[in-house]
Design an enzyme around this catalytic site. Structure first.
Site, PDB file in Angstrom:
ATOM      1  N   CYS A 165       0.875  -1.185   0.000  1.00 50.44           N
ATOM      2  CA  CYS A 165       0.000   0.000   0.000  1.00 50.44           C
ATOM      3  C   CYS A 165       0.900   1.218   0.000  1.00 50.44           C
ATOM      4  O   CYS A 165       1.905   1.256  -0.698  1.00 50.44           O
ATOM      5  CB  CYS A 165      -0.956  -0.031   1.193  1.00 50.44           C
ATOM      6  SG  CYS A 165      -0.132  -0.088   2.796  1.00 50.44           S
ATOM      7  N   GLY A 166       0.572   2.238   0.792  1.00 49.40           N
ATOM      8  CA  GLY A 166       1.441   3.408   0.883  1.00 49.40           C
ATOM      9  C   GLY A 166       2.585   3.203   1.854  1.00 49.40           C
ATOM     10  O   GLY A 166       3.740   3.468   1.549  1.00 49.40           O
TER      11      GLY A 166
END
Length: 274
Positions: free
Chosen positions: A233-234
């Site tokens: 993800c981030g």
């Protein structure tokens, strides 16, 4: 615990279990700028599990990265956590950062851990007991032991190798516009796009009203085969939401790319797709 999530009703029914520890894994702030408006309230008897400052490697320039097993063990003991503890972890957004805490316990070898489905909002909706967050609580030191499972985490080198081998499926939990490289990254200095060969399953698609979708609905969204799954993800937080969703429907080997896009997006020598 056989399931990675428990209901508010289950937790209420088990509050008197002497081995139960309830952990609040809420983030003070998040990259999605989500706010719950429940800053000073916690489930009665909960203990604060600080992902950002205590249960991550704060020396690493990347955010939220895995702490050493020794650090995790020391800090878990300070919270009064034992080898025999039954842990339920929640957050104030329903489902956001609590799956990260669940994964941290899993990678440190603790099996008796689950996420409260719906988190604090669901608990409050059921009129279950809450309290004002106490200042500087102190707990009897626990005897928790970390037994690190390295297969549960992946490095950028392993991700690079997987681009070639395609042995595992890489699943990106970010929003579609970020995955496609048509939206700005919330962190400055990062390229936009995604890791070549990865597929996009935004974590928001797997939730409704702060709770996981029923298993039958998850089965219609999530692609399943026997391949190992790697989640990104981030910064390694919402990747764990996707991971738990897959845990609810299948037993594929699962791991997290801990550096996630914060690492991949800043390194010019790593390939990207848009």
């Amino acid at each position: 615990m056989t399931e990675p999530i428990v209901s508010a009703a289950w937790l209420q029914a088990n509050l008197k279990d002497p081995s139960l520890i309830i952990l609040d894994a809420s983030l003070k702030e998040n990259q999605s700028n989500l706010k719950a408006g429940l800053e000073n309230i916690q489930i009665k008897g909960a203990r604060y599990f600080d992902i950002k400052h205590t249960f991550s490697d704060t020396v690493n320039p990347l955010p939220n990265t895995l702490p050493s097993p020794k650090q995790f063990e020391i800090e878990a003991r300070k919270l009064g956590i034992n080898k025999s503890s039954v842990i339920v972890v929640y957050d104030k957004l329903g489902i956001y950062s609590s799956p990260r805490a669940w994964w941290l316990f899993k990678i440190m070898g603790h099996q008796n851990v689950a996420v409260l489905d719906g988190g604090l909002p669901e608990w409050i909706n059921n009129d279950y007991p809450v309290e004002k967050i106490p200042e500087n609580p102190i707990y009897a030191v626990g005897n928790f032991e970390a037994k690190f499972i390295p297969e549960f985490v992946k490095s950028k080198e392993q991700i690079l190798e997987n681009i070639q081998t395609k042995n595992a499926v890489l699943i990106d939990a970010r929003a579609e516009n970020r995955f496609k490289g048509i939206g700005d990254e919330p962190r400055p200095g990062l390229r936009s796009g995604h890791i070549p060969g990865s597929i996009n399953i935004p974590y928001t698609q797997l939730l409704q009203n702060g709770k996981f979708l029923p298993k039958e609905e998850l089965l219609t969204i999530l692609k399943t085969d026997d391949k190992p799954l790697i989640f990104t993800c981030g910064s390694g937080v919402t990747a764990c939401i996707d991971l738990i969703a897959y845990e609810l429907i299948g037993k594929n080997p699962k791991s997290v790319y801990d550096g996630s896009w914060t690492e991949w997006g800043q390194l010019e020598n790593l390939p990207i797709e848009k």
